[in-house]
Design an enzyme around this catalytic site. Structure first.
Site, PDB file in Angstrom:
ATOM      1  CB  ALA A   8      -0.905   0.002   1.226  1.00  0.00           C
ATOM      2  CB  CYS A   9       2.065   3.618  -2.097  1.00  0.00           C
ATOM      3  SG  CYS A   9       1.049   3.723  -3.568  1.00  0.00           S
ATOM      4  CB  THR A  10       1.033   8.302  -0.193  1.00  0.00           C
ATOM      5  OG1 THR A  10       2.367   7.878  -0.031  1.00  0.00           O
ATOM      6  CG2 THR A  10       0.630   9.227   0.906  1.00  0.00           C
TER       7      THR A  10
END
Lengths: 105, 162
Positions: A8-10
């Site tokens: 998961a990333c921003t």
């Protein structure tokens, strides 16, 4: 070895998926079974099943934000890293996991 | 098992969203070229506001993924139409990258803030994932025509170990 994980990333647009592919590629090359769930802007994909989590030797969380349903991994060996570590040196990551699993086994 | 999945990217990119010979020699310059092009083709409503959103994302971490490629992206209210814009610079340019090397190919993803179209996002995710393959990145940096570049990106191979 059986590896599961979450990426998961921003923004949830690009790094999540790149990190996933890097982990999958490096794990397979090292001869491990692997499944990585993605929590991105599209939502959750390739969601891990209870069974898969139960059978996994290690959980990799490659994330720049806090992930949903982290409590699924209670009592598991969890390695948490930012996505860029998975993107930059996936091979070293898998190697480190192999070493740690071997010493704790 | 080799699974070949062909993406159809024509809703997201075309020859007008590619420039294989940009003369920009800095990150700011190439991003400015790209956002003003996005504005002129009607993908974003306001180039400078979109640029601000792209830079906001840049601050959160490296978008230079190594192999001479950067994937800046912005999810922004100024985006009217989801678009993939690709510029390749004649000169390598400085960028914050995972391999500490400059970049030549900038893949800018312009994404609408509220999007019902999961298909577009899935295509973007799939392209981002496919850049994990270094051989593919190398083909992208060397490709000679816009059409070929689109073909490389549309060809998506999954699930094969080398």
């Amino acid at each position: 070895m059986k590896i599961v994980g979450v990426a998961a990333c921003t923004a949830g647009i690009a790094h999540t998926y790149l990190a996933k592919e890097k982990i999958v590629e490096a794990s397979k090359k090292a001869g491990h079974q692997v499944k990585i769930e993605t929590q991105g802007t599209i939502g959750t994909e390739d969601e891990l099943t209870e069974e898969e989590i139960k059978e996994a030797d290690v959980v990799i969380i490659a994330a720049d934000i806090s992930i949903s349903n982290r409590d699924r991994f209670e009592n598991k060996v969890v390695l948490q890293i930012p996505t860029h570590v998975a993107m930059k040196s996936p091979k070293a990551l898998i190697k480190k996991i192999e070493e740690e699993i071997n010493t704790t086994a | 098992m080799m699974q070949k999945e062909k993406l159809d990217l024509k809703e997201l990119m075309n020859e007008h969203t590619i420039n294989l010979h940009s003369r920009a020699d800095s990150k700011m310059e190439v991003l400015k070229e790209m956002v003003s092009k996005l504005e002129s083709i009607g993908s974003v409503s306001d180039a400078s506001s979109f640029l601000k959103d792209v830079y906001a994302r840049e601050k959160e971490g490296f978008t230079g993924i190594g192999s001479s490629i950067a994937i800046p992206h912005g999810k922004s209210e100024s985006v009217i139409k989801n678009t993939i814009m690709i510029y390749r610079t004649n000169q390598p340019i400085e960028w914050e990258t995972l391999d500490d090397l400059p970049v030549r190919v900038i893949i800018l993803l312009a994404v609408k803030i509220e999007d019902q179209n999961n298909l577009h996002l899935k295509m973007l995710a799939s392209i981002a994932g496919s850049l994990a393959d270094e051989a593919r990145c190398e083909r992208i940096t060397k490709v000679e025509s816009k059409q070929k570049l689109i073909q490389i990106l549309e060809q998506n191979e999954e699930g094969e170990d080398q």
